[in-house]
Write a protein that holds these residues in place. Sequence first.
Motif, mmCIF file in Angstrom:
data_model
loop_
_atom_site.group_PDB
_atom_site.id
_atom_site.type_symbol
_atom_site.label_atom_id
_atom_site.label_comp_id
_atom_site.label_asym_id
_atom_site.label_seq_id
_atom_site.Cartn_x
_atom_site.Cartn_y
_atom_site.Cartn_z
ATOM 1 N N GLY A 1 -5.934 2.520 1.830
ATOM 2 C CA GLY A 1 -4.506 2.760 1.673
ATOM 3 C C GLY A 1 -3.907 2.267 0.371
ATOM 4 N N GLU B 1 -4.327 7.862 -1.600
ATOM 5 C CA GLU B 1 -4.681 6.540 -1.106
ATOM 6 C C GLU B 1 -6.167 6.299 -1.322
ATOM 7 N N GLN C 1 -8.556 11.436 4.006
ATOM 8 C CA GLN C 1 -7.813 10.729 2.962
ATOM 9 C C GLN C 1 -6.530 11.494 2.700
ATOM 10 N N SER D 1 -3.207 0.986 8.370
ATOM 11 C CA SER D 1 -4.379 1.170 7.513
ATOM 12 C C SER D 1 -5.676 1.200 8.316
ATOM 13 N N LYS E 1 0.824 -1.210 0.000
ATOM 14 C CA LYS E 1 0.000 0.000 0.000
ATOM 15 C C LYS E 1 0.860 1.263 0.000
ATOM 16 N N LEU E 2 0.184 2.405 -0.087
ATOM 17 C CA LEU E 2 0.901 3.663 -0.299
ATOM 18 C C LEU E 2 1.725 4.087 0.915
ATOM 19 N N PRO F 1 -2.567 2.361 -3.243
ATOM 20 C CA PRO F 1 -2.030 3.526 -3.965
ATOM 21 C C PRO F 1 -2.745 3.773 -5.292
#
Length: 481
Positions: free
Chosen positions: A150, A128, A94, A44, A23-24, A152
């Motif tokens: 989360g 995200e 976010q 997350s 994830k980002l 990307p």
Amino acid sequence: MSAQDYEMVVGLEVHAQLTTKTKLFCSDATHFGESPNTQVSVVSLAHPGTLPVMNRGAIDLALRLGLALNCDIVRHNYFARKNYFYPDLPKGYQISQHTAPICQNGYVEINVDGKEKKVRLNRIHMEEDAGKSVHDASEQYTGIDLNRAGIPLLEIVTEPDLGSSAEAYAYVSELRSILRYLNVCDGNMEQGRLRCDVNISVRKKGDPKLGTKVEIKNLNSIRFIRKAIEVEKERLIALVESGGTVLQQTRGYDEVTNTTYAIRTKEDADDYRYFADPDLPPFHITDEMIEAVRSAMPPSRKQRVEALQQEFGLSDYDTNALAADTGLEALFRGIAQHTSNTKAAANWVLNPIRNKMVEAELSSDELAIAPEAIATLIRYIDEKKTTHGIAVQKVLPALFEDGKMDVAQYLESNNLLLSDNSSELDGWIQTVLDKYPQKVTEFKKGKKGLIGFFVGEAMRMARGKADAQAITDKFTEKLKG
């Protein structure tokens, strides 16, 4: 006034899930289809005291797309918090680059009805994804799956440059092809890894002022994008014509009823209370970072055109048309591995196959035709075992249904092979000559154009199972005698 007195103005926001493995801002996996809430962590889930850490791979992918789309790369970057409250957004905000995109300007080139157009880009930024609300797991409750929280994303935002659903269709098709070619996003819309929001307004032709825009959210099919734009255009024109007021709304699209429906009145940017995220330090893009990404990129369209010309000796038109669609280019190259008749391979890809794609509303990425199948058709045509007409009219539609079918077996089992029986050909020809003695006399007196008539009659008798050139040659031989 009528609908013809109005024009629509469309801008698109495409959300593309990046091909990173994590994830980002944390190390949670990004696999699709896992059990709900199994790809989550304290980060997350937004547990107190947890901090995000930037995924460097996401920055490289953003740069790769920005360079490919002729964007200006913003050197100084930071993330902001976009504040809103929804059950599937655990932090209550976010993390997004909405106010400071990593890429600005740029363009995507499209072709609609033979006309080239540059669709300008406003920006490309990283952000995200939120989680997912699940409404059909229980009759009493809404479930929350935070596996996507989360994930990307790149948000690719156009200027309001699109004037028709056909242009929007072409733009998303081209953008998805580029994303896949660059391995920035796999483009899978059914699994939500590529989604599109449509901003649409209408105005009277010639009016420079934009109308109030409506946003249609989360369209997950290129065909639905086209249909949603058309139906919303009709709704907006009817509303204006009746004297109603167009509200700045967020709407959804129902593909079953082919209608749009209101979700909420659209928020303005101020409603989100953007401010720089204090947990993520700003980052700077250096010349070395840009050059490292550029050097690892696959060949540009110009380079692919040159390669096609050098490798296959195709015309400028063929090479430019193939290089304009990476999916079609890949299909052509696959066919060329199985046949030396590369001109026929290019003709097949750019004419009957592309025409059938348009008819079926398919992008080249959705084609599932085995290159070997088309190469077999080319060989059978070259060997005069079947005709181009039979291949296009009978075999190609079947290949669109089953791209891996055995072409040779299909031709034989459906009685589509040409007759190589010389006596049978002679019989058809003699029958035509006996049936039209007057026209035979006219032909011998100089009316040579009748050869086409004779060939046509024989081909009808053969029901397409004869080679037109062979029939022509035999008629010429008989009539001269």
